[in-house]
Design an enzyme around this catalytic site. Sequence first.
Site, mmCIF file in Angstrom:
data_model
loop_
_atom_site.group_PDB
_atom_site.id
_atom_site.type_symbol
_atom_site.label_atom_id
_atom_site.label_comp_id
_atom_site.label_asym_id
_atom_site.label_seq_id
_atom_site.Cartn_x
_atom_site.Cartn_y
_atom_site.Cartn_z
ATOM 1 N N CYS A 113 2.986 8.581 1.765
ATOM 2 C CA CYS A 113 3.364 7.587 2.764
ATOM 3 C C CYS A 113 3.641 6.295 2.004
ATOM 4 O O CYS A 113 2.766 5.787 1.304
ATOM 5 C CB CYS A 113 2.214 7.416 3.759
ATOM 6 S SG CYS A 113 2.517 6.117 4.969
ATOM 7 N N CYS B 90 -1.097 -3.727 14.912
ATOM 8 C CA CYS B 90 -0.875 -3.249 13.544
ATOM 9 C C CYS B 90 -1.267 -4.318 12.534
ATOM 10 O O CYS B 90 -0.904 -5.484 12.679
ATOM 11 C CB CYS B 90 0.594 -2.869 13.364
ATOM 12 S SG CYS B 90 1.033 -2.392 11.688
ATOM 13 N N CYS C 165 4.164 -5.793 15.972
ATOM 14 C CA CYS C 165 3.382 -4.896 16.848
ATOM 15 C C CYS C 165 1.932 -5.411 16.879
ATOM 16 O O CYS C 165 1.320 -5.614 15.827
ATOM 17 C CB CYS C 165 3.448 -3.460 16.342
ATOM 18 S SG CYS C 165 5.150 -2.842 16.270
ATOM 19 N N CYS D 177 5.550 -7.315 7.648
ATOM 20 C CA CYS D 177 6.487 -6.738 8.613
ATOM 21 C C CYS D 177 6.821 -7.802 9.651
ATOM 22 O O CYS D 177 5.958 -8.588 10.043
ATOM 23 C CB CYS D 177 5.852 -5.528 9.296
ATOM 24 S SG CYS D 177 6.985 -4.671 10.420
ATOM 25 N N GLU E 279 0.822 -1.202 0.000
ATOM 26 C CA GLU E 279 0.000 0.000 0.000
ATOM 27 C C GLU E 279 0.856 1.252 0.000
ATOM 28 O O GLU E 279 1.952 1.258 0.550
ATOM 29 C CB GLU E 279 -0.846 0.032 1.275
ATOM 30 C CG GLU E 279 -1.722 -1.178 1.404
ATOM 31 C CD GLU E 279 -2.476 -1.196 2.717
ATOM 32 O OE1 GLU E 279 -2.511 -0.160 3.413
ATOM 33 O OE2 GLU E 279 -3.036 -2.247 3.019
ATOM 34 N N CYS F 193 -1.813 1.714 7.976
ATOM 35 C CA CYS F 193 -0.937 0.750 7.314
ATOM 36 C C CYS F 193 -1.458 -0.679 7.340
ATOM 37 O O CYS F 193 -1.817 -1.194 8.373
ATOM 38 C CB CYS F 193 0.456 0.760 7.937
ATOM 39 S SG CYS F 193 0.587 1.600 9.480
HETATM 40 N N1 SAH Z 1 7.732 0.074 11.266
HETATM 41 C C1 SAH Z 1 7.677 1.502 11.403
HETATM 42 C C2 SAH Z 1 6.606 2.114 10.499
HETATM 43 C C3 SAH Z 1 5.232 1.704 10.909
HETATM 44 S S1 SAH Z 1 3.840 2.659 10.442
HETATM 45 C C4 SAH Z 1 7.425 1.888 12.847
HETATM 46 O O1 SAH Z 1 7.198 0.997 13.651
HETATM 47 O O2 SAH Z 1 7.483 3.065 13.161
HETATM 48 C C5 SAH Z 1 3.930 4.171 11.310
HETATM 49 C C6 SAH Z 1 3.225 4.228 12.670
HETATM 50 O O3 SAH Z 1 1.857 3.805 12.619
HETATM 51 C C7 SAH Z 1 3.904 3.372 13.712
HETATM 52 O O4 SAH Z 1 4.089 4.142 14.886
HETATM 53 C C8 SAH Z 1 2.892 2.270 13.948
HETATM 54 O O5 SAH Z 1 3.021 1.682 15.217
HETATM 55 C C9 SAH Z 1 1.587 3.012 13.756
HETATM 56 N N2 SAH Z 1 0.405 2.162 13.533
HETATM 57 C C10 SAH Z 1 0.363 0.905 13.045
HETATM 58 N N3 SAH Z 1 -0.916 0.465 12.992
HETATM 59 C C11 SAH Z 1 -1.703 1.465 13.455
HETATM 60 C C12 SAH Z 1 -3.122 1.603 13.648
HETATM 61 N N4 SAH Z 1 -3.963 0.641 13.332
HETATM 62 N N5 SAH Z 1 -3.567 2.785 14.159
HETATM 63 C C13 SAH Z 1 -2.709 3.800 14.443
HETATM 64 N N6 SAH Z 1 -1.373 3.716 14.269
HETATM 65 C C14 SAH Z 1 -0.861 2.552 13.791
#
Ligand code: SAH
Length: 360
Positions: free
Chosen positions: A112, A126, A123, A119, A99, A342
């Site tokens: 973005c 996510c 987390c 990944c 995406e 994401c």
């Molecule tokens: N791997 C990188 C990029 C991830 S995306 C990182 O961990 O920073 C960027 C941000 O969006 C990260 O802080 C991630 O934790 C957050 N994120 C992921 N899923 C989410 C969701 N469903 N709602 C809000 N933020 C989210």
Amino acid sequence: MAEHIPSAVALPHILDPASDLDAWLASRGQPAWRGRAIQRWLHGRRAMTFADMTDLPRDLRESLEAEFRIWTTTVAVHKKADDGTEKLLLELADGQRIECVLLRDGERRTVCISSQVGCAMGCVFCASGIDGVVRNLTTGEITEQLQRLARLLPAEERLSHIVVMGMGEPLANLDRLLPALAMAQDPQGLGISQRRITISTVGLPPAIDRLAQADTGYHLAVSLHAADDALRTRLVPVNKAIGLADVMAAADRYWEASGRRLTFEYVLLGGVNDAPDQAADLARLLGGRAALVNIIPYNAVAGMPWKEPTASSRERFLDVLRDAGINVQVRRRKGAGIEAACGQLRRVAAGSAAGSLPVL
Ligand code: SAH
């Protein structure tokens, strides 16, 4: 880690280092500046085909057409939200999907982009990491996201900012990411200054140090999500092997090396990490750092147990941080209704095809 790039990507993207365009041009007696000219046609002049590159000799255009690709992806889904946000689900040559998003905010045109398919960081809230990591994106695939998103804009508008906050952990794929971001800075191409490029990381200290040594001047955002190791390890499992102290020390080293103010991201999950005490812990953790805290209200993912914070708990959390003198900003929600967080669109699209996930 999946280093393997499948053979389905038979013809490499013209701007991928694997194409070794410089050597190819040299072997045909072409001057080296043609490589930059091709890059500018793609990024600055939005050429769609080699035939569009009208100042290249015709036989060169034909050879390029036969041996390289400008497009290795296809657009599987293109969604537009009322607020001007547009999201692309791109299908890669091997059938994997990623995406990328265009966000419109005043004069800003921010993209973005993703760095990996899936990944590995895990987390728990996510959508991107639910099935783990499949593979790294190539430099060409990262570049192509920029090409596709730039072409969603009218001719008189330009992309202004890049955030690497899509699918994947960018610091786990620095070798492919850095060349793509370097190209994006070419003043006759996209012309996006290093100061307008942000890399978001879960916080991998050796890779943060590598980025600092590369002296790119990019803005670093570190995803914290908790101010104590027990909770952070629950939410961000990779923390178990690293620990907050090392993450913060690496962030400090990046700040010292780059001189750029750091951002710390904190996804607010209702009832999990949004209590006033936890805000106080976060303020303590940040100490006197000249940092920005980016509070991200959780964007609910279908099938996951996590909840958005209530408005009152969010405000209390912010008050505690502000009272402690922390510079804080709340990320406004963009792209509501188009699964802009994401990894969400990929899952919804896959689920609706298989009939297993509800369409949000
Ligand atoms: N791997 C990188 C990029 C991830 S995306 C990182 O961990 O920073 C960027 C941000 O969006 C990260 O802080 C991630 O934790 C957050 N994120 C992921 N899923 C989410 C969701 N469903 N709602 C809000 N933020 C989210």
